[in-house]
Scaffold this active site. Structure first.
Site, PDB file in Angstrom:
ATOM      1  N   GLN A  78      38.663 -97.111 -58.478  1.00  0.00           N
ATOM      2  CA  GLN A  78      38.710 -95.993 -59.414  1.00  0.00           C
ATOM      3  C   GLN A  78      37.430 -95.159 -59.337  1.00  0.00           C
ATOM      4  O   GLN A  78      36.459 -95.411 -60.047  1.00  0.00           O
ATOM      5  CB  GLN A  78      38.933 -96.495 -60.844  1.00  0.00           C
ATOM      6  N   PHE A  79      37.459 -94.144 -58.477  1.00  0.00           N
ATOM      7  CA  PHE A  79      36.287 -93.294 -58.289  1.00  0.00           C
ATOM      8  C   PHE A  79      35.933 -92.522 -59.553  1.00  0.00           C
ATOM      9  O   PHE A  79      34.787 -92.122 -59.738  1.00  0.00           O
ATOM     10  CB  PHE A  79      36.479 -92.336 -57.100  1.00  0.00           C
ATOM     11  N   THR A  80      36.888 -92.329 -60.461  1.00  0.00           N
ATOM     12  CA  THR A  80      36.617 -91.547 -61.673  1.00  0.00           C
ATOM     13  C   THR A  80      35.611 -92.225 -62.603  1.00  0.00           C
ATOM     14  O   THR A  80      35.107 -91.589 -63.526  1.00  0.00           O
ATOM     15  CB  THR A  80      37.911 -91.234 -62.450  1.00  0.00           C
TER      16      THR A  80
END
Length: 146
Positions: A78-80
């Site tokens: 999850q890059f967010t």
């Protein structure tokens, strides 16, 4: 490396309607990787998570690790987690590692968890995923390498 850990009674992840991973009791890990992260960071966070005592003992105290309750891991990239919303209304993701660096590190992190004796299911790196979970407790912990 930044991981949001949610203790879960059951969880699953689907990509395009197809199940790619599911667990019963265990942890859902939302895994963010930044430019500065190394294999040492991934190994540190994996060992930390494997050893956390977040499950109740006979007295109702958080005193058991995931291996003591035969739990499993559902790991989702999850890059967010490295989204910066300090300026403007749209997040900036410049702190998130590029996919060509992040994917091998996420894979290594998952392998480190397996080397700790844990069963690990995953989503698909970079895919749009539907994650479902029953947050047990709720217990949510943030684990970071820095």
């Amino acid at each position: 490396m930044r991981v949001v850990l949610q203790r879960s009674g059951q969880a699953s992840v689907k990509v395009n309607g197809e199940m790619t991973g599911s667990i019963e009791k265990g942890y859902v890990l939302l895994v963010g990787i930044t430019h500065e992260d190394t294999e040492d960071d991934a190994a540190y966070v994996a060992k930390k998570i494997a050893g956390l005592r977040l499950w109740e003992d006979e007295e109702g105290k958080m005193n058991r690790a995931i291996d003591e309750i035969d739990g499993a891991i559902l790991s989702v990239s999850q890059f967010t987690l490295y989204g910066d919303v300090k300026k403007g209304r749209r997040p900036s993701f410049i702190e998130a590692a590029r996919p060509e660096a992040a994917k091998p590190l996420w894979d290594y992190f998952n392998e480190c968890l397996r080397e700790c004796g844990l069963h690990v299911e995953t989503g698909i790196f970079g895919a749009m995923m539907d994650v479902e979970l029953v947050n047990d407790g709720p217990v949510t912990i943030i684990v970071e390498s820095k």
